[in-house]
Design a protein around this motif. Sequence first.
Motif, PDB file in Angstrom:
ATOM      1  N   ALA A  56      63.601  73.315  58.752  1.00 38.88           N
ATOM      2  CA  ALA A  56      62.179  73.127  58.499  1.00 38.88           C
ATOM      3  C   ALA A  56      61.514  72.396  59.655  1.00 38.88           C
ATOM      4  O   ALA A  56      60.394  72.713  60.044  1.00 38.88           O
ATOM      5  CB  ALA A  56      61.973  72.355  57.196  1.00 38.88           C
ATOM      6  N   GLN A 108      56.821  79.646  51.794  1.00 36.85           N
ATOM      7  CA  GLN A 108      56.551  78.547  52.715  1.00 36.85           C
ATOM      8  C   GLN A 108      55.155  78.667  53.308  1.00 36.85           C
ATOM      9  O   GLN A 108      54.432  77.674  53.433  1.00 36.85           O
ATOM     10  CB  GLN A 108      57.599  78.535  53.834  1.00 36.85           C
ATOM     11  CG  GLN A 108      58.986  78.103  53.399  1.00 36.85           C
ATOM     12  CD  GLN A 108      60.014  78.274  54.503  1.00 36.85           C
ATOM     13  OE1 GLN A 108      59.970  79.261  55.253  1.00 36.85           O
ATOM     14  NE2 GLN A 108      60.938  77.335  54.610  1.00 36.85           N
ATOM     15  N   ALA A 161      67.913  72.173  54.001  1.00 31.58           N
ATOM     16  CA  ALA A 161      67.018  73.020  54.798  1.00 31.58           C
ATOM     17  C   ALA A 161      66.111  72.213  55.720  1.00 31.58           C
ATOM     18  O   ALA A 161      65.301  72.784  56.440  1.00 31.58           O
ATOM     19  CB  ALA A 161      66.153  73.869  53.869  1.00 31.58           C
ATOM     20  N   GLU A 162      66.265  70.878  55.728  1.00 34.93           N
ATOM     21  CA  GLU A 162      65.293  70.050  56.435  1.00 34.93           C
ATOM     22  C   GLU A 162      65.330  70.242  57.944  1.00 34.93           C
ATOM     23  O   GLU A 162      64.279  70.289  58.602  1.00 34.93           O
ATOM     24  CB  GLU A 162      65.506  68.578  56.104  1.00 34.93           C
ATOM     25  CG  GLU A 162      64.413  67.693  56.688  1.00 34.93           C
ATOM     26  CD  GLU A 162      64.407  66.309  56.078  1.00 34.93           C
ATOM     27  OE1 GLU A 162      63.545  65.509  56.457  1.00 34.93           O
ATOM     28  OE2 GLU A 162      65.271  66.035  55.222  1.00 34.93           O
ATOM     29  N   GLY A 193      60.591  72.609  53.722  1.00 31.94           N
ATOM     30  CA  GLY A 193      61.919  72.474  53.150  1.00 31.94           C
ATOM     31  C   GLY A 193      62.454  71.065  53.240  1.00 31.94           C
ATOM     32  O   GLY A 193      62.084  70.299  54.126  1.00 31.94           O
ATOM     33  N   THR A 194      63.319  70.696  52.297  1.00 30.65           N
ATOM     34  CA  THR A 194      63.960  69.391  52.289  1.00 30.65           C
ATOM     35  C   THR A 194      65.454  69.588  52.040  1.00 30.65           C
ATOM     36  O   THR A 194      65.932  70.708  51.846  1.00 30.65           O
ATOM     37  CB  THR A 194      63.365  68.499  51.192  1.00 30.65           C
ATOM     38  OG1 THR A 194      63.500  69.158  49.920  1.00 30.65           O
ATOM     39  CG2 THR A 194      61.896  68.202  51.458  1.00 30.65           C
TER      40      THR A 194
END
Length: 237
Positions: A46, A81, A42-43, A38-39
């Motif tokens: 992640a 993911q 959501a980073e 995720g980026t």
Amino acid sequence: MLDELDEMRVASSSARDRVRDIGVDALADAELIALLLGTGKAEKRAQFLALSLLHDFGGVLELARAGAGEISERCGVSPIQAARIAAANELGKRLFAAASQRDGEAFSDADVVDAWARPRLATLEHEELWGLALDGRNRLRAARRIAVGGLHGIHVLPRDPLRAMLREGASSFVLVHNHPSGDATPSADDLRFTERIAAAAEVVSTPLLDHVVIGSPGYTSLLSAGLMPPITKPLQQ
């Protein structure tokens, strides 16, 4: 694990920025995995998931052994993911495999066999037996997967690899299989099987040059270890 997460946050607020500024090769394992997860907003989650995955699986090697289904059962990782991680693992294996064997390169010793086999077999959780059909200059004509087994072995008859190699027009051939345990020590069954296939191969003038067992991280060449019968056409040294 939380200390590692804090270090990641201090090092950079965005792994994408680090890729741009210093290159992807400078990223830690967890940062690379986080980019797949995720980026943007959501980073941070992640990053936490990436560290959790590495902790749960015990590192990138064990993570590479896992399928998408197993990954998605850990730490709240979603199916998409997990699919991204599995795809990245497979892409890495294929790139390594493609780079490990140059066109026309001779299989001159067990190191070359290991370089060919390791990206394909070392991370598997089951055994696979492959036959490498070679031409008169020990160059690869064809690679055939002879049999697939379980965690503790493969059921295969000596005629199976020999038949496959003859169909490929091999002048000689090499056998290679993996031990999922990581221990490259040949088993008693490995030795008996090798002796039988070597004897049969000599009869049809298509000699078995070596049988290589792939472990983690090493390998065992039955030829180099003196664990197979003498052959009339050894691998070049």
